[in-house]
Design a protein around this motif. Structure first.
Motif, PDB file in Angstrom:
ATOM      1  N   LEU A 187     -11.436  -1.181   8.383  1.00 22.53           N
ATOM      2  CA  LEU A 187     -10.527  -0.839   7.291  1.00 22.53           C
ATOM      3  C   LEU A 187     -10.097  -2.091   6.534  1.00 22.53           C
ATOM      4  CD1 LEU A 187      -8.382   1.819   9.146  1.00 22.53           C
ATOM      5  CD2 LEU A 187     -10.509   2.103   7.888  1.00 22.53           C
TER       6      LEU A 187
ATOM      7  N   TYR B 203     -11.020  -7.467  -6.212  1.00 19.86           N
ATOM      8  CA  TYR B 203     -11.112  -6.964  -7.587  1.00 19.86           C
ATOM      9  C   TYR B 203      -9.728  -6.867  -8.233  1.00 19.86           C
ATOM     10  CZ  TYR B 203     -16.027  -6.021  -6.741  1.00 19.86           C
ATOM     11  OH  TYR B 203     -17.352  -6.170  -6.463  1.00 19.86           O
ATOM     12  N   GLN B 204      -8.739  -6.496  -7.412  1.00 19.53           N
ATOM     13  CA  GLN B 204      -7.367  -6.394  -7.922  1.00 19.53           C
ATOM     14  C   GLN B 204      -6.909  -7.753  -8.473  1.00 19.53           C
ATOM     15  OE1 GLN B 204      -5.379  -3.579  -7.727  1.00 19.53           O
ATOM     16  NE2 GLN B 204      -3.490  -4.502  -8.473  1.00 19.53           N
TER      17      GLN B 204
ATOM     18  N   VAL C 216       0.839  -1.197   0.000  1.00 20.22           N
ATOM     19  CA  VAL C 216       0.000   0.000   0.000  1.00 20.22           C
ATOM     20  C   VAL C 216       0.875   1.248   0.000  1.00 20.22           C
ATOM     21  CG1 VAL C 216      -1.557   1.332   1.510  1.00 20.22           C
ATOM     22  CG2 VAL C 216      -1.928  -1.127   1.210  1.00 20.22           C
TER      23      VAL C 216
ATOM     24  N   VAL D 126      -3.876   4.702  -0.961  1.00 19.56           N
ATOM     25  CA  VAL D 126      -4.786   5.220   0.064  1.00 19.56           C
ATOM     26  C   VAL D 126      -4.704   6.745   0.039  1.00 19.56           C
ATOM     27  CG1 VAL D 126      -5.215   5.374   2.547  1.00 19.56           C
ATOM     28  CG2 VAL D 126      -4.591   3.171   1.539  1.00 19.56           C
TER      29      VAL D 126
ATOM     30  N   GLU E 205     -12.544  -3.105   3.803  1.00 26.70           N
ATOM     31  CA  GLU E 205     -12.430  -2.301   2.582  1.00 26.70           C
ATOM     32  C   GLU E 205     -11.242  -2.762   1.737  1.00 26.70           C
ATOM     33  OE1 GLU E 205     -14.693  -0.273   1.598  1.00 26.70           O
ATOM     34  OE2 GLU E 205     -15.849  -0.504   3.434  1.00 26.70           O
ATOM     35  N   LEU E 206     -10.109  -3.019   2.417  1.00 24.43           N
ATOM     36  CA  LEU E 206      -8.918  -3.461   1.682  1.00 24.43           C
ATOM     37  C   LEU E 206      -9.127  -4.831   1.059  1.00 24.43           C
ATOM     38  CD1 LEU E 206      -6.231  -2.188   4.188  1.00 24.43           C
ATOM     39  CD2 LEU E 206      -6.497  -1.428   1.825  1.00 24.43           C
TER      40      LEU E 206
ATOM     41  N   ILE F 181      -2.061  -0.823  -4.034  1.00 23.11           N
ATOM     42  CA  ILE F 181      -3.234  -0.097  -3.537  1.00 23.11           C
ATOM     43  C   ILE F 181      -2.812   1.292  -3.083  1.00 23.11           C
ATOM     44  CG2 ILE F 181      -5.015  -0.041  -1.724  1.00 23.11           C
ATOM     45  CD1 ILE F 181      -5.058  -3.078  -1.763  1.00 23.11           C
TER      46      ILE F 181
ATOM     47  N   SER G 196     -10.870   0.216  -9.189  1.00 24.65           N
ATOM     48  CA  SER G 196     -11.772   0.052  -8.045  1.00 24.65           C
ATOM     49  C   SER G 196     -11.542   1.156  -7.042  1.00 24.65           C
ATOM     50  CB  SER G 196     -11.518  -1.280  -7.337  1.00 24.65           C
ATOM     51  OG  SER G 196     -11.645  -2.346  -8.226  1.00 24.65           O
ATOM     52  N   LEU G 197     -12.643   1.708  -6.552  1.00 20.87           N
ATOM     53  CA  LEU G 197     -12.563   2.782  -5.567  1.00 20.87           C
ATOM     54  C   LEU G 197     -13.470   2.436  -4.399  1.00 20.87           C
ATOM     55  CD1 LEU G 197     -11.696   5.856  -5.019  1.00 20.87           C
ATOM     56  CD2 LEU G 197     -13.934   6.411  -5.945  1.00 20.87           C
ATOM     57  N   ARG G 198     -12.917   2.443  -3.181  1.00 22.22           N
ATOM     58  CA  ARG G 198     -13.733   2.294  -1.978  1.00 22.22           C
ATOM     59  C   ARG G 198     -13.540   3.546  -1.150  1.00 22.22           C
ATOM     60  NH1 ARG G 198     -17.362  -1.748  -1.916  1.00 22.22           N
ATOM     61  NH2 ARG G 198     -17.356  -1.580   0.328  1.00 22.22           N
ATOM     62  N   LYS G 199     -14.530   3.861  -0.342  1.00 24.41           N
ATOM     63  CA  LYS G 199     -14.528   5.134   0.366  1.00 24.41           C
ATOM     64  C   LYS G 199     -14.788   4.906   1.850  1.00 24.41           C
ATOM     65  CE  LYS G 199     -16.532   9.601   0.172  1.00 24.41           C
ATOM     66  NZ  LYS G 199     -15.213   9.929   0.737  1.00 24.41           N
ATOM     67  N   VAL G 200     -14.017   5.577   2.701  1.00 20.70           N
ATOM     68  CA  VAL G 200     -14.278   5.552   4.137  1.00 20.70           C
ATOM     69  C   VAL G 200     -14.415   6.994   4.588  1.00 20.70           C
ATOM     70  CG1 VAL G 200     -13.402   4.936   6.409  1.00 20.70           C
ATOM     71  CG2 VAL G 200     -12.901   3.458   4.474  1.00 20.70           C
TER      72      VAL G 200
ATOM     73  N   TYR H   3      -6.678  12.760  14.930  1.00 23.12           N
ATOM     74  CA  TYR H   3      -7.193  12.889  13.564  1.00 23.12           C
ATOM     75  C   TYR H   3      -7.631  14.330  13.259  1.00 23.12           C
ATOM     76  CZ  TYR H   3     -10.754  12.264   9.866  1.00 23.12           C
ATOM     77  OH  TYR H   3     -11.539  12.377   8.754  1.00 23.12           O
TER      78      TYR H   3
ATOM     79  N   SER I  28      -4.676   0.528  -9.687  1.00 23.90           N
ATOM     80  CA  SER I  28      -6.079   0.348 -10.054  1.00 23.90           C
ATOM     81  C   SER I  28      -6.956  -0.028  -8.862  1.00 23.90           C
ATOM     82  CB  SER I  28      -6.208  -0.676 -11.182  1.00 23.90           C
ATOM     83  OG  SER I  28      -5.466  -1.825 -10.892  1.00 23.90           O
ATOM     84  N   SER I  29      -6.431   0.155  -7.637  1.00 24.25           N
ATOM     85  CA  SER I  29      -7.245  -0.042  -6.426  1.00 24.25           C
ATOM     86  C   SER I  29      -6.983   1.122  -5.490  1.00 24.25           C
ATOM     87  CB  SER I  29      -6.873  -1.341  -5.721  1.00 24.25           C
ATOM     88  OG  SER I  29      -7.196  -2.460  -6.514  1.00 24.25           O
ATOM     89  N   ILE I  30      -8.052   1.848  -5.151  1.00 25.31           N
ATOM     90  CA  ILE I  30      -7.901   3.082  -4.359  1.00 25.31           C
ATOM     91  C   ILE I  30      -8.876   3.064  -3.182  1.00 25.31           C
ATOM     92  CG2 ILE I  30      -8.186   5.606  -4.401  1.00 25.31           C
ATOM     93  CD1 ILE I  30      -7.322   5.531  -7.351  1.00 25.31           C
ATOM     94  N   LEU I  31      -8.339   3.400  -2.007  1.00 25.93           N
ATOM     95  CA  LEU I  31      -9.182   3.566  -0.822  1.00 25.93           C
ATOM     96  C   LEU I  31      -9.144   5.043  -0.454  1.00 25.93           C
ATOM     97  CD1 LEU I  31     -10.858   2.164   1.384  1.00 25.93           C
ATOM     98  CD2 LEU I  31      -8.747   1.784   2.661  1.00 25.93           C
TER      99      LEU I  31
ATOM    100  N   PHE J  73     -10.019   8.185   1.868  1.00 24.68           N
ATOM    101  CA  PHE J  73     -10.436   8.699   3.174  1.00 24.68           C
ATOM    102  C   PHE J  73     -10.786  10.184   3.117  1.00 24.68           C
ATOM    103  CE2 PHE J  73      -8.270   4.908   4.618  1.00 24.68           C
ATOM    104  CZ  PHE J  73      -8.984   4.537   5.744  1.00 24.68           C
TER     105      PHE J  73
ATOM    106  N   VAL K 246     -16.832   0.557  11.293  1.00 23.74           N
ATOM    107  CA  VAL K 246     -15.835   0.884  10.274  1.00 23.74           C
ATOM    108  C   VAL K 246     -14.751  -0.177  10.361  1.00 23.74           C
ATOM    109  CG1 VAL K 246     -14.136   2.560   9.457  1.00 23.74           C
ATOM    110  CG2 VAL K 246     -16.263   3.367  10.500  1.00 23.74           C
TER     111      VAL K 246
ATOM    112  N   ILE L  55     -11.937  -6.089   0.026  1.00 22.60           N
ATOM    113  CA  ILE L  55     -12.805  -5.941  -1.145  1.00 22.60           C
ATOM    114  C   ILE L  55     -11.968  -5.457  -2.335  1.00 22.60           C
ATOM    115  CG2 ILE L  55     -14.738  -4.620  -2.104  1.00 22.60           C
ATOM    116  CD1 ILE L  55     -15.968  -4.699   0.750  1.00 22.60           C
ATOM    117  N   LEU L  56     -11.056  -4.501  -2.067  1.00 22.44           N
ATOM    118  CA  LEU L  56     -10.171  -4.033  -3.137  1.00 22.44           C
ATOM    119  C   LEU L  56      -9.302  -5.165  -3.674  1.00 22.44           C
ATOM    120  CD1 LEU L  56      -8.983  -0.538  -1.847  1.00 22.44           C
ATOM    121  CD2 LEU L  56     -10.432  -0.994  -3.839  1.00 22.44           C
TER     122      LEU L  56
ATOM    123  N   ARG M 208      -8.371  -8.741 -11.735  1.00 22.74           N
ATOM    124  CA  ARG M 208      -7.815  -8.031 -12.892  1.00 22.74           C
ATOM    125  C   ARG M 208      -6.480  -8.598 -13.328  1.00 22.74           C
ATOM    126  NH1 ARG M 208     -10.095  -3.309 -10.648  1.00 22.74           N
ATOM    127  NH2 ARG M 208      -8.344  -3.202  -9.238  1.00 22.74           N
TER     128      ARG M 208
END
Lengths: 223, 223
Positions: free
Chosen positions: B208, B218-219, A100, A164, B211-212, A162, A202-206, B115, A185-188, A190, B206, B214-215, B222
């Motif tokens: 994390l 798909y990764q 990552v 982030v 989410e990773l 990945i 692929s895009l996931r969102k937190v 944060y 091609s995999s993005i998280l 925040f 939440v 799931i990415l 591909r």
């Protein structure tokens, strides 16, 4: 009337890459977590009912979801825990690490770099990147912050898979574009911003604020 | 046949508390974010089509969702941005602060405490709590870590409304139970564990790693 010829026996058929519905994919990590708990209890088999209870869905849904992995269980016995774990890890791509890169090393980026929960789960933090020349060269833990221009080299040389995004909202789309053009091609994401990516990425969102706002909605309704 | 008597005119009718579907509630923070962007652009009205595009849903869904707030817009003009923001903030309970306690001040708890994104959005971190006597009394930023036994006093004296669980998975359920018995009815769980709470308590999660994972699914597909 002639019957069709029998299909040839295939001793080792290639594993089909079925299209798995997105909602099922999103539940696989939840089943994985449940299976790890069952394994930790020393159980060798698990029923769809037990998995359903742990994952908060119904048993028919569990059986349908697992059927996409080619797993059907045995009536009256359930699923073999070890084999299902093997299938799940293989299907989720967890049989090897996915390095990552964290982009944006402010409060949140530093927090994520120090989190420790990424590496433990197969997502080692391989690199930290920032656009601010003041930050470049500083270290978080063992990792020196690099300039955002290093992204293509990080993908090429360190196999970063990945990205982030931990930047402010205003920078998020530009960072996403740079990640994509660097070959990620995999993005998280925040950052509290809507980011668009090309098809095939692929895009996931937190968004922590979203979760808190949903809580405050219900909290207010109660008070 | 006599007509029913007219309803009495009410100059300031009490706002009805309609049941809003959970899925709509989950989209309200997304609309809120979009509205803040529109406001920042200096626009005074916004169409359901524009909001739909920003939120990634269709325009009919936007109109339906906003109708639950009693907002219908004006054909050909759209919604008044300022008034819709007012309604949204009121509906989401964002017209005042909701103090937060973070439980478990390891890597993740410290990260969350630092944060900064909580306080900015109306969720000030009011207290930090840990079960480890070694940590109690240490400071993160300006806030001293207190013993987990202080929870009831924090709720009573500092109006703490939301509990954030940042402990390891094994402690999560016990912490949730303690938060609930201290009088907290809104919980955000970061621990990778399934936690159950009584009816009337809101729980959001939440994870994390999910989410990773799931990415990585798909990764892998591909590659």
């Amino acid at each position: 009337m002639a019957l069709p010829p029998p299909l040839p026996a295939s001793p080792d058929p290639p594993r089909p890459r079925r299209r798995i519905p997105e909602a099922t994919v999103a539940r696989l990590p939840v089943y994985l977590r449940s299976l790890l708990e069952v394994e930790a209890e020393g159980q060798t088999t698990v029923s769809s009912e037990r998995l359903a209870e742990m994952a908060g869905v119904n048993a028919a849904k569990v059986r349908k979801d697992l059927s996409y992995l080619g797993s059907y269980g045995t009536r009256g016995v359930g699923y073999d825990v070890e084999y299902l774990l093997f299938q799940m890890n293989r299907e989720l791509g967890l049989t090897h690490d996915w390095p990552v890169v964290i982009v944006g090393i402010g409060n949140l980026g530093q927090a994520l770099a120090n989190y420790g929960g990424f590496g433990d789960r197969g997502f080692p933090v391989a690199a930290l990147v920032d656009a601010d020349p003041q930050r470049v060269g500083q270290k978080v833990g063992d990792i020196a912050i690099q300039d955002v221009d290093s992204l293509p080299a990080l993908v090429r040389d360190q196999g970063v898979a990945i990205g982030v995004i931990a930047t402010p909202a205003t920078a998020a789309q530009e960072v996403a574009d740079r990640l994509v053009s660097a070959g990620i091609s995999s993005i998280l994401n925040f950052a509290p911003a809507l980011v668009t990516v090309p098809a095939g990425v692929s895009l996931r969102k937190v968004d922590l604020a979203v979760e808190l706002q949903i809580l405050s909605f219900y909290q207010q309704r109660r008070t």
